[in-house]
Design a protein around this motif. Sequence first.
Motif, PDB file in Angstrom:
ATOM      1  N   ALA A  10       0.922  -1.216  -0.082  1.00 49.35           N
ATOM      2  CA  ALA A  10      -0.026  -0.100   0.039  1.00 49.35           C
ATOM      3  C   ALA A  10       0.815   1.244  -0.095  1.00 49.35           C
ATOM      4  CB  ALA A  10      -0.917   0.017   1.243  1.00 49.35           C
ATOM      5  N   ARG A  14      -1.362   4.090   3.922  1.00 52.05           N
ATOM      6  CA  ARG A  14      -2.633   3.296   3.746  1.00 52.05           C
ATOM      7  C   ARG A  14      -2.521   1.903   4.315  1.00 52.05           C
ATOM      8  NH1 ARG A  14      -5.694   5.381  -0.793  1.00 52.05           N
ATOM      9  NH2 ARG A  14      -7.243   3.842  -0.061  1.00 52.05           N
ATOM     10  N   ASP A  16      -2.515  -2.071   4.188  1.00 53.14           N
ATOM     11  CA  ASP A  16      -2.276  -3.117   2.916  1.00 53.14           C
ATOM     12  C   ASP A  16      -3.760  -3.466   2.509  1.00 53.14           C
ATOM     13  OD1 ASP A  16       0.461  -2.803   3.130  1.00 53.14           O
ATOM     14  OD2 ASP A  16       0.919  -4.507   4.164  1.00 53.14           O
ATOM     15  N   PRO A  17      -3.761  -4.078   0.868  1.00 51.20           N
ATOM     16  CA  PRO A  17      -4.992  -4.437   0.663  1.00 51.20           C
ATOM     17  C   PRO A  17      -5.056  -5.996   1.216  1.00 51.20           C
ATOM     18  CG  PRO A  17      -3.071  -4.402  -1.042  1.00 51.20           C
ATOM     19  CD  PRO A  17      -2.702  -3.767   0.192  1.00 51.20           C
ATOM     20  N   ARG A  18      -6.496  -6.245   1.545  1.00 51.83           N
ATOM     21  CA  ARG A  18      -6.815  -7.534   1.896  1.00 51.83           C
ATOM     22  C   ARG A  18      -7.248  -8.684   0.668  1.00 51.83           C
ATOM     23  NH1 ARG A  18     -11.845  -5.890   4.830  1.00 51.83           N
ATOM     24  NH2 ARG A  18     -11.899  -4.826   3.075  1.00 51.83           N
ATOM     25  N   ASP A  21     -10.204  -7.520  -1.001  1.00 55.10           N
ATOM     26  CA  ASP A  21     -10.046  -6.345  -2.002  1.00 55.10           C
ATOM     27  C   ASP A  21      -9.695  -6.589  -3.125  1.00 55.10           C
ATOM     28  OD1 ASP A  21     -10.496  -4.611   0.342  1.00 55.10           O
ATOM     29  OD2 ASP A  21      -8.514  -4.549   1.034  1.00 55.10           O
ATOM     30  N   LEU A  22      -8.585  -7.434  -3.287  1.00 52.95           N
ATOM     31  CA  LEU A  22      -8.224  -7.784  -4.762  1.00 52.95           C
ATOM     32  C   LEU A  22      -9.323  -8.439  -5.444  1.00 52.95           C
ATOM     33  CD1 LEU A  22      -4.621  -8.912  -3.648  1.00 52.95           C
ATOM     34  CD2 LEU A  22      -5.511  -6.719  -4.732  1.00 52.95           C
ATOM     35  N   THR A  25     -11.953  -6.094  -7.009  1.00 52.09           N
ATOM     36  CA  THR A  25     -11.126  -5.100  -7.857  1.00 52.09           C
ATOM     37  C   THR A  25     -11.298  -5.950  -9.229  1.00 52.09           C
ATOM     38  OG1 THR A  25      -9.649  -3.994  -6.481  1.00 52.09           O
ATOM     39  CG2 THR A  25      -9.183  -4.027  -8.627  1.00 52.09           C
TER      40      THR A  25
END
Length: 50
Positions: A10, A14, A16-18, A21-22, A25
Amino acid sequence: MLIAAAGIQAPPGRRDPRLHDLRHTFTVATMLDWYRDGGSMQVQLQLLST
């Protein structure tokens, strides 16, 4: 963690993406591509659910 192993980080300040989240997206980007190509969304959604 899988995300760290993939080298995904991230921006500063911010979180980190989980993995969720990926996944979200990917799904949204795929649906937008199908929409722009004029494909049948009802048929294509079955592909994302598997």
